[in-house]
Design an enzyme around this catalytic site. Structure first.
Site, mmCIF file in Angstrom:
data_model
loop_
_atom_site.group_PDB
_atom_site.id
_atom_site.type_symbol
_atom_site.label_atom_id
_atom_site.label_comp_id
_atom_site.label_asym_id
_atom_site.label_seq_id
_atom_site.Cartn_x
_atom_site.Cartn_y
_atom_site.Cartn_z
ATOM 1 N N GLY A 86 0.805 -1.221 0.000
ATOM 2 C CA GLY A 86 0.000 0.000 0.000
ATOM 3 C C GLY A 86 0.831 1.262 0.000
ATOM 4 N N CYS A 87 0.238 2.319 0.576
ATOM 5 C CA CYS A 87 0.772 3.666 0.425
ATOM 6 C C CYS A 87 2.145 3.806 1.055
ATOM 7 C CB CYS A 87 -0.193 4.668 1.062
ATOM 8 S SG CYS A 87 -0.412 4.425 2.818
ATOM 9 N N GLY A 88 2.959 4.607 0.402
ATOM 10 C CA GLY A 88 4.239 4.955 0.990
ATOM 11 C C GLY A 88 5.349 3.952 0.757
#
Length: 252
Positions: A86-88
């Site tokens: 996911g993000c990052g």
């Protein structure tokens, strides 16, 4: 609704005893909490007293940390990296096998689903960066008296590290805390709470199968989709009482 601002993200390099661990994409708020939370979550420090000095250099995008003990940079560089989902695209040095070796969580705190829904609403109303941009993740600690502490970041992992860093620095008792997050609870997110000793996690989204398996093994309760008048209890530790008729039942 028209948002006035866009979410901010900056490359921040974390340096430990002069060694550059990595460069992370972060929102600049509460970088001191993030550094402590990240180092603690990854097992590099065990308490704030392990740190001699922590300096934030926003102009050059660096967080400089000095520990009292020696840091074996060569050994650390050889550790296997696990890139987070996911993000990052964060990184953790704990595998699922490592996390299973954490102590099982011992806490007697129980809450109702209506209480979690209420605190999730308070959390949302006290997330200024999200309210300004619509594009921030947040993490929130709820103490035994119902007080909340919120930290925000463009990355869900970073937000959790920030709020856990606050807890570590303040010497909070993990057995009395609830962790709420806006992001999906994956195994590495679960590991952060487990490392500190929190026994109840709530999220406005989902938990992964691997996170639920680890949670059951470590005796952690996970509640997903905490929003409105709905929620899903993924685990079966008996720490959440269903007092809301529209709440989904426990999942296997």
């Amino acid at each position: 609704m028209t948002r006035k601002y866009c979410p901010d993200e900056f490359p921040i390099t974390l340096c430990l005893n002069g060694y550059e661990l990595a460069t992370y994409q972060l929102t600049k708020a509460d970088l001191d909490d993030w550094a402590v939370g990240y180092l603690y979550s990854e097992g590099i420090i065990n308490e704030p007293g392990d740190l001699k000095r922590l300096t934030i250099d926003e102009d050059h995008g660096r967080v400089l940390v000095d520990m009292h003990n020696e840091f074996d940079a060569e050994a650390f560089s050889q550790k296997q990296k696990h890139f987070t989902a996911g993000c990052g695209k964060g990184v953790t040095f704990f595998s699922m096998t490592d996390v299973k070796k954490f102590p099982k969580i011992k806490t007697t705190r129980t809450v109702t689903l209506s209480y979690l829904l209420k605190k999730r609403h308070e959390f949302a109303q006290n997330s200024p960066l999200y309210l300004e941009t619509g594009g921030m993740h947040g993490a929130c600690l709820v103490d035994k008296d119902g007080n909340i502490t919120v930290r925000e970041d463009v990355g869900r992992h970073n937000a959790v590290d920030k709020v856990l860093g606050y807890a570590v620095r303040e010497g909070l008792d993990p057995k009395s805390l609830i962790l709420l997050t806006t992001g999906r609870v994956s195994y590495e997110m679960l590991s952060k709470a487990a490392r500190f000793g929190i026994g109840l996690i709530g999220t406005r989204t989902a938990a992964t199968k691997q996170a639920v398996q680890l949670a059951n093994f470590l005796q952690i309760e996970i509640v997903g989709y905490v929003r409105g008048k709905m929620a899903t209890v993924y685990t079966s530790q008996g720490r959440v009482l269903n007092d809301v008729s529209k709440v989904a039942g426990e999942q296997p």
